[in-house]
Design a protein around this motif. Structure first.
Motif, PDB file in Angstrom:
ATOM      1  N   MET A   1       0.833  -1.191   0.000  1.00 14.63           N
ATOM      2  CA  MET A   1       0.000   0.000   0.000  1.00 14.63           C
ATOM      3  C   MET A   1       0.874   1.250   0.000  1.00 14.63           C
ATOM      4  N   LYS A   2       0.537   2.196  -0.844  1.00 16.68           N
ATOM      5  CA  LYS A   2       1.297   3.436  -0.904  1.00 16.68           C
ATOM      6  C   LYS A   2       1.035   4.292   0.330  1.00 16.68           C
ATOM      7  N   LYS A   3       2.050   5.051   0.688  1.00 13.46           N
ATOM      8  CA  LYS A   3       1.869   6.014   1.761  1.00 13.46           C
ATOM      9  C   LYS A   3       0.865   7.085   1.346  1.00 13.46           C
ATOM     10  N   LEU A   4       0.080   7.526   2.312  1.00 10.36           N
ATOM     11  CA  LEU A   4      -0.842   8.622   2.063  1.00 10.36           C
ATOM     12  C   LEU A   4      -0.132   9.940   2.373  1.00 10.36           C
ATOM     13  N   GLY A   5       0.032  10.772   1.350  1.00  9.74           N
ATOM     14  CA  GLY A   5       0.614  12.087   1.571  1.00  9.74           C
ATOM     15  C   GLY A   5      -0.456  13.042   2.057  1.00  9.74           C
ATOM     16  N   ILE A   6      -0.248  13.621   3.243  1.00  6.99           N
ATOM     17  CA  ILE A   6      -1.243  14.519   3.845  1.00  6.99           C
ATOM     18  C   ILE A   6      -0.651  15.930   3.903  1.00  6.99           C
ATOM     19  N   SER A   7      -1.177  16.818   3.111  1.00  8.51           N
ATOM     20  CA  SER A   7      -0.720  18.211   3.165  1.00  8.51           C
ATOM     21  C   SER A   7      -1.686  19.015   4.037  1.00  8.51           C
ATOM     22  N   VAL A   8      -1.122  19.869   4.866  1.00 13.39           N
ATOM     23  CA  VAL A   8      -1.911  20.687   5.795  1.00 13.39           C
ATOM     24  C   VAL A   8      -1.846  22.137   5.327  1.00 13.39           C
ATOM     25  N   ILE A   9      -2.999  22.789   5.274  1.00 15.18           N
ATOM     26  CA  ILE A   9      -3.071  24.190   4.845  1.00 15.18           C
ATOM     27  C   ILE A   9      -3.709  25.005   5.944  1.00 15.18           C
ATOM     28  N   PHE A  10      -3.020  26.035   6.401  1.00 12.87           N
ATOM     29  CA  PHE A  10      -3.579  26.978   7.364  1.00 12.87           C
ATOM     30  C   PHE A  10      -4.153  28.167   6.598  1.00 12.87           C
ATOM     31  N   SER A  11      -5.434  28.412   6.812  1.00 11.45           N
ATOM     32  CA  SER A  11      -6.134  29.468   6.080  1.00 11.45           C
ATOM     33  C   SER A  11      -6.486  30.614   7.020  1.00 11.45           C
ATOM     34  N   PHE A  12      -5.991  31.815   6.708  1.00 15.52           N
ATOM     35  CA  PHE A  12      -6.329  33.012   7.463  1.00 15.52           C
ATOM     36  C   PHE A  12      -7.568  33.639   6.820  1.00 15.52           C
ATOM     37  N   ARG A  13      -8.538  33.987   7.636  1.00  7.66           N
ATOM     38  CA  ARG A  13      -9.755  34.584   7.093  1.00  7.66           C
ATOM     39  C   ARG A  13      -9.956  35.964   7.689  1.00  7.66           C
ATOM     40  N   LEU A  14     -10.495  36.857   6.877  1.00  8.45           N
ATOM     41  CA  LEU A  14     -10.630  38.255   7.297  1.00  8.45           C
ATOM     42  C   LEU A  14     -11.965  38.828   6.870  1.00  8.45           C
ATOM     43  N   SER A 151     -18.872  16.318  -5.596  1.00  2.99           N
ATOM     44  CA  SER A 151     -20.148  15.589  -5.658  1.00  2.99           C
ATOM     45  C   SER A 151     -19.950  14.072  -5.591  1.00  2.99           C
ATOM     46  N   GLY A 152     -19.248  13.637  -4.579  1.00  2.00           N
ATOM     47  CA  GLY A 152     -19.094  12.202  -4.352  1.00  2.00           C
ATOM     48  C   GLY A 152     -17.854  11.582  -4.946  1.00  2.00           C
ATOM     49  N   LYS A 153     -17.119  12.301  -5.777  1.00  2.45           N
ATOM     50  CA  LYS A 153     -15.881  11.753  -6.329  1.00  2.45           C
ATOM     51  C   LYS A 153     -14.788  11.774  -5.266  1.00  2.45           C
ATOM     52  N   SER A 154     -13.735  11.031  -5.508  1.00  2.00           N
ATOM     53  CA  SER A 154     -12.657  10.893  -4.530  1.00  2.00           C
ATOM     54  C   SER A 154     -11.873  12.194  -4.373  1.00  2.00           C
ATOM     55  N   THR A 155     -11.558  12.524  -3.124  1.00  3.16           N
ATOM     56  CA  THR A 155     -10.679  13.668  -2.840  1.00  3.16           C
ATOM     57  C   THR A 155      -9.230  13.237  -2.668  1.00  3.16           C
ATOM     58  N   PHE A 156      -8.960  11.921  -2.833  1.00  3.03           N
ATOM     59  CA  PHE A 156      -7.633  11.384  -2.557  1.00  3.03           C
ATOM     60  C   PHE A 156      -6.776  11.223  -3.811  1.00  3.03           C
ATOM     61  N   VAL A 157      -7.239  11.806  -4.917  1.00  2.00           N
ATOM     62  CA  VAL A 157      -6.479  11.747  -6.167  1.00  2.00           C
ATOM     63  C   VAL A 157      -6.417  13.160  -6.758  1.00  2.00           C
ATOM     64  N   PRO A 158      -5.379  13.453  -7.569  1.00  2.00           N
ATOM     65  CA  PRO A 158      -5.272  14.772  -8.187  1.00  2.00           C
ATOM     66  C   PRO A 158      -6.077  14.861  -9.486  1.00  2.00           C
ATOM     67  N   TYR A 159      -6.526  16.073  -9.795  1.00  2.00           N
ATOM     68  CA  TYR A 159      -7.315  16.305 -11.002  1.00  2.00           C
ATOM     69  C   TYR A 159      -6.632  17.372 -11.861  1.00  2.00           C
ATOM     70  N   ILE A 160      -7.082  17.478 -13.098  1.00  2.26           N
ATOM     71  CA  ILE A 160      -6.579  18.509 -13.983  1.00  2.26           C
ATOM     72  C   ILE A 160      -7.741  19.046 -14.812  1.00  2.26           C
ATOM     73  N   SER A 198      -3.309   8.266  -2.965  1.00  8.19           N
ATOM     74  CA  SER A 198      -2.165   8.624  -2.107  1.00  8.19           C
ATOM     75  C   SER A 198      -2.084  10.133  -1.875  1.00  8.19           C
ATOM     76  N   PHE A 199      -3.209  10.794  -1.968  1.00  7.15           N
ATOM     77  CA  PHE A 199      -3.221  12.255  -2.028  1.00  7.15           C
ATOM     78  C   PHE A 199      -4.282  12.773  -1.071  1.00  7.15           C
ATOM     79  N   CYS A 200      -3.911  13.639  -0.124  1.00 10.20           N
ATOM     80  CA  CYS A 200      -4.903  14.172   0.821  1.00 10.20           C
ATOM     81  C   CYS A 200      -4.504  15.578   1.265  1.00 10.20           C
TER      82      CYS A 200
END
Length: 603
Positions: A1-14, A151-160, A198-200
């Motif tokens: 099984m491939k490692k799951l890459g988890i990127s974290v984004i901090f969002s500042f809101r104003l 709309s129900g598609k996977s969030t764990f893969v990249p799109y273009i 492998s994408f999150c």
């Protein structure tokens, strides 16, 4: 099984109207901890999204924060995401404003941190495929969006996404968000169980980070990934994750979409359900059009563009509960129009076109001291924006209200009306055009209705725009063979402008031989009361918050009903008790003027 890459984004809101005190409070309670946490944990990586207004405030008030971020960027521990400077809804503004706002934020990020952003964080995840060429032309390689758009598609893969030969990668954040009450181990197990790629990406808003940090959740989250989950997951930068994956990018086409947070499929669906935001959007488009047609003084045009861009801040359209941010945006648009008028010789004019996109023409009166819009629905002014002394939209109340709304009420209905009860009257529908003259700045509208099977009346309303106001003439005619009696009312609903605890409107009224001067918290404030005054010959309402007064002078004495309207502003109605014989008619005229007050010393 491939490692799951988890990127974290901090969002500042104003929010658009954050005060210096509020900004400082948010810095002390949240923002500074993000930088401190990352600086103390050099193995923890994250992306950060900061709107342009916050970025410049931090540079001015807390340069040490910028220095820390610069250090984190230099050691490749964080990446700063780009976007549009004032957080606009990108699909909803003109292409020139899209690229302009994006480049403005990109320039500031590059100046402060020495690197051009390659990822775009789109406010409210408002996206449409036509944005693809703009984003690529502005140097972006990918854009981050909310997973609810899939709309129900996977969030764990990249799109273009591709458009007209241009393409951009799309990254969708996972819809399951961290919770301080849930153990990070359980959260990661649940995430790995759901992962079909492998994408999150996980977006943490600044307020959420403070809660997660205080509960030690965020620290444990990074720790367990580096230790007991090291064979199953890792945390890279968003851009590292994008280019390290060997998964195929899946083609996707998003015609138009917005985060599910707003309970709408698109931003334009949201506008249809929120008429106050739709009105602000129409005004923004109008000023954008004026700017595109403007010639002359370049510096003033640039000033106007800056005001326009600030007024495009998405928070004012999507998050406004009490009207405060929306009124700030209205005022910025008036500032922009005032600058445009100074670029060349301004000539007052009245035009007729489909201003609000409902398929029928409205009337736009651009006078020396104000811009006003008149709707054939109710023959009312639904926008009134002082320009010489720029302020918000005083007619920003509800969809069916505004200035000079006419009703014909029975005596029983009038009793309910003057105590603040809901009444419809009979002239709330669409009026037809009797006469329009752009050269005379004159509009005449007409409507008729049945009071009963035997009684029918009609109303002709004439607006004549002047440099500082309107002359409004109302002609009520009895169209039947029986006498008609009732109360003719002309209602003006003024929006709330002063949002302080004691904010409201001052009032001065000449009635009979008496003179009344009301306190500000008596009309339109928290302690507002309903008042009826008889035999009024002149009335002046004053909004000292914006240094503006409104003067009403009827040609015949009338009653005036004053009460707090539903949005916290002031409702002032001029009322005449009338009886009209068979086939007869009566005429009432009100001279209405806007007066800019002299500013108080030091204000």
């Amino acid at each position: 099984m491939k490692k799951l890459g988890i990127s974290v984004i901090f969002s500042f809101r104003l929010p658009l109207l954050d005060s210096e005190e509020h900004l400082e409070e948010r810095y002390q309670n949240s923002w500074r901890f993000i930088a401190t946490f990352l600086y103390k944990h050099p193995n923890n990586k994250a992306a950060i999204s900061i709107p342009g207004t916050i970025l410049l405030w931090l540079e001015k008030k807390h340069p040490e924060f910028i220095k820390v971020l610069e250090k984190l960027v230099s050691r490749s521990q964080i990446e700063i995401l780009g976007g549009a400077f004032y957080n606009p809804i990108l699909p909803a503004i003109f292409p020139v404003d899209r690229s302009g706002q994006i480049e403005l934020l990109t320039t500031e990020i590059r100046r402060l941190f020495g690197k051009r952003p390659r990822g775009a964080f789109l406010f409210a995840s408002a996206f449409e495929n036509s944005l693809v060429p703009t984003l690529q032309n502005c140097g972006f390689e990918y854009a981050l969006l909310d997973g609810s758009l899939l709309s129900g598609k996977s969030t764990f893969v990249p799109y273009i996404a591709t458009e007209r030969g241009k393409s951009i990668r799309l990254v969708f954040s996972d819809e399951i968000k961290p919770n301080a009450m849930e153990d990070p181990v359980d959260f990661l197990e649940k995430l790995l169980f759901r992962a079909d790629g492998s994408f999150c990406s996980i977006v943490l808003k600044d307020d959420d980070f403070a809660l997660l940090l205080n509960s030690l959740w965020i620290e444990k989250f990074f720790f367990v990934i580096r230790n007991e989950f090291r064979d199953r997951a890792w945390i890279p930068l968003q851009r590292e994750l994008l280019y390290s994956t060997d998964e195929e990018f899946r083609p996707i086409y998003l015609a138009s979409a917005i985060s599910s947070e707003f309970d709408s499929n698109t931003f334009f669906d949201f506008l249809l359900k929120n008429p106050e935001s739709k009105s602000l959007y129409n005004r923004m488009l109008h000023v954008s059009m004026l700017l595109s047609q403007s010639r002359g003084d370049k510096a003033r045009r640039e000033n106007a563009r800056e005001f326009l861009w600030a007024a495009q801040a998405g928070e004012a359209y999507l998050f406004d509960d009490d009207g405060r941010m929306r009124q700030k945006a209205w005022k910025l648009l008036s500032e922009a129009e005032n600058e445009l008028r100074e670029t060349s010789d301004f000539s007052p004019m009245t035009s007729s076109y489909d201003y609000d996109g409902d398929g029928r023409n409205e009337y736009v009166c651009s006078m020396e001291r104000f811009t006003a819009c008149i709707s054939p629905v109710g023959a009312r002014i639904f926008e009134f924006c002082p320009i010489k002394n720029p302020a918000g939209n005083y007619a920003d109340t509800t969809q069916s209200r505004g200035l000079f709304v006419s009703r014909f009420l029975s005596e029983a209905e009038y009793g309910n009306f003057k105590t603040g009860g809901d009444v419809s009257g009979v002239f709330s529908g669409r009026f037809s055009e009797q006469f329009f003259s752009a050269s005379k700045n004159e509009i005449r509208l007409f409507s008729s209705c049945d009071l009963s099977a035997e009684k029918k009346i009609s109303l002709s309303k004439k607006f004549v725009a002047k440099g500082n106001g309107f002359t409004v003439q109302v002609i009520l005619k009895n169209e039947c063979a029986l006498d008609v009696a009732g109360v003719l009312t002309v209602e003006c609903d003024f929006a709330r402008m002063d949002f302080s605890d004691d904010g409201g409107y001052g009032i001065e009224v000449v009635y009979g031989s008496e003179y009344l001067q009301g306190e500000r918290d008596s009309f339109g404030g928290e302690n507002a009361r309903a008042v009826e005054l008889l035999d009024v010959s002149l009335m002046q309402l004053t909004d000292s918050f914006s240094d503006i007064s409104f003067v009403f002078e009827p040609n015949e004495k009338c009653s005036v009903v004053l009460l707090q309207n539903k949005n916290g502003g002031l409702s002032a109605s001029l009322c005449w008790h009338v009886k009209i014989g068979a086939g007869g008619e009566l005429e009432k005229t009100v001279n209405f003027a806007v007066v800019a007050l002299k500013k108080k010393h030091g204000k």
